[in-house]
Design a protein around this motif. Sequence first.
Motif, PDB file in Angstrom:
ATOM      1  N   PHE A  61       2.933  -5.785  -5.238  1.00 38.41           N
ATOM      2  CA  PHE A  61       2.388  -4.769  -6.136  1.00 38.41           C
ATOM      3  C   PHE A  61       3.357  -4.506  -7.288  1.00 38.41           C
ATOM      4  N   VAL A  84       2.365   1.068 -10.006  1.00 37.88           N
ATOM      5  CA  VAL A  84       0.921   1.015  -9.799  1.00 37.88           C
ATOM      6  C   VAL A  84       0.488   2.143  -8.861  1.00 37.88           C
ATOM      7  N   ALA A  85      -0.647   2.756  -9.169  1.00 34.99           N
ATOM      8  CA  ALA A  85      -1.177   3.845  -8.335  1.00 34.99           C
ATOM      9  C   ALA A  85      -1.973   3.254  -7.185  1.00 34.99           C
ATOM     10  N   LEU A  86      -1.402   3.301  -6.001  1.00 36.93           N
ATOM     11  CA  LEU A  86      -2.050   2.702  -4.834  1.00 36.93           C
ATOM     12  C   LEU A  86      -2.853   3.738  -4.056  1.00 36.93           C
ATOM     13  N   THR A  87      -3.970   3.282  -3.524  1.00 31.83           N
ATOM     14  CA  THR A  87      -4.745   4.075  -2.581  1.00 31.83           C
ATOM     15  C   THR A  87      -4.542   3.491  -1.192  1.00 31.83           C
ATOM     16  N   ARG A 112      -8.989  -7.163  -6.859  1.00 31.72           N
ATOM     17  CA  ARG A 112      -7.616  -6.703  -7.116  1.00 31.72           C
ATOM     18  C   ARG A 112      -6.737  -7.055  -5.923  1.00 31.72           C
ATOM     19  N   PRO A 122      -5.187   8.211  -4.912  1.00 29.25           N
ATOM     20  CA  PRO A 122      -4.260   7.241  -5.501  1.00 29.25           C
ATOM     21  C   PRO A 122      -2.983   7.927  -5.965  1.00 29.25           C
ATOM     22  N   VAL A 126      -4.674  -6.719  -2.651  1.00 32.46           N
ATOM     23  CA  VAL A 126      -4.874  -5.832  -1.508  1.00 32.46           C
ATOM     24  C   VAL A 126      -4.053  -6.370  -0.340  1.00 32.46           C
ATOM     25  N   ALA A 148      -4.515  -0.739  -1.538  1.00 31.98           N
ATOM     26  CA  ALA A 148      -5.345  -1.315  -2.585  1.00 31.98           C
ATOM     27  C   ALA A 148      -5.245  -0.463  -3.845  1.00 31.98           C
ATOM     28  N   THR A 149      -5.618  -1.062  -4.979  1.00 28.63           N
ATOM     29  CA  THR A 149      -5.572  -0.339  -6.249  1.00 28.63           C
ATOM     30  C   THR A 149      -6.915   0.276  -6.605  1.00 28.63           C
ATOM     31  N   ALA A 150      -8.012  -0.320  -6.155  1.00 31.15           N
ATOM     32  CA  ALA A 150      -9.343   0.217  -6.483  1.00 31.15           C
ATOM     33  C   ALA A 150     -10.328  -0.084  -5.359  1.00 31.15           C
ATOM     34  N   CYS A 180     -11.693  -4.362  -1.633  1.00 28.17           N
ATOM     35  CA  CYS A 180     -11.097  -4.544  -2.961  1.00 28.17           C
ATOM     36  C   CYS A 180     -11.136  -6.025  -3.322  1.00 28.17           C
TER      37      CYS A 180
END
Length: 353
Positions: free
Chosen positions: A158, A162-165, A195, A229, A197, A210-212, A192
């Motif tokens: 990553f 980066v804003a991770l969820t 993107r 996130p 993951v 994941a990012t999204a 995801c």
Amino acid sequence: MEALAVRLSGLDPYVDGAIRIVGFYDTLMRRRVDLPALARASAGLAECLAGIRLHGAGRVIRVSPYGTEATTEPSPASSEVPVTLDDEEIGTVWLERPGPPGPLDEVLLDRLAIAVAAAVERYGPARTTMADPALVELAISADSDEAARARALRLLGFAPGVALTVVAVRTQLPPAAGLPLLPLDRLGVLLCPDRPVKAAPLGEVGVILATAPDPARLPDGVRAGLGEPGSPERSWRQARTALRFTTAREPALHYGELGALALLAEVPAAALRENADVTAVARLAAGPEDLETLDTYCATGSLRRAAELLHLHHSSVARRLEQIARVLEFDPTDPAGLTRARLALAARRLLGD
């Protein structure tokens, strides 16, 4: 060895072609070609469209037999082979040949899959979905310092900042009828697909970074809680809380959707069990129909809508709610009673009863 190959090729034209294909891809791998070059070479060799897809990266390459990027709508694959790296399926290679597969297509795709895995491993962090559980735990643990967390995220592939969820997935849930649970890596790809993951098991809960993520893509029989996130440590704590509130009707929940309900997760379990409303709802569990009726009514707040979901006449639901009110010792159909019933049901879910 080469002399033996020549002798075998003279005995069987198929062996001759297979040996030439193996040599062709061995040369490409020695030259360390990248994925687009592998796709172009494969399309030219097969004389039909060739494709490469990487699950975790969401990358798809389709090349025509003329060596150009394919612009036509994808056709059904005439043959395809999974790409594996470290015993994990990371992608697929395929041919779109009009008509039936060629006699050597399977050999060609087997060698292409090997070459793709080698190229993925060589050029940057492998886009595999499964990750080292120790790295994932380091990334989400409240005990990790920021330097250790940043290093773990970097090793997981990553980008900094980066804003991770974080998604908490219940992996021990029995599968829905006829729908076996997917492995954790495939759940990550579904959540995801376009993107980066990463996923890893931690006890009885699966962790997905994941990012999204898109929870609407999860299959039936899986429950998931999603954190907000941002900080992986905070998102993981929120994801676990959201997972505790999931039900068969709401199998995936965002922490932000809980609102003030999330405060219930801070209440000690002993205090929840001693509450009179929670105890009354537990008594309803002896009659699953009553519990389902109350849960459905609380979810909808409407007698007619609950009747539609339960496939009953609204008068039948009304009679059930009258019986339920006697057990609860309050009326769940008035505004105050509805709030009490919703809170008691949520508390019961937190207790896992």
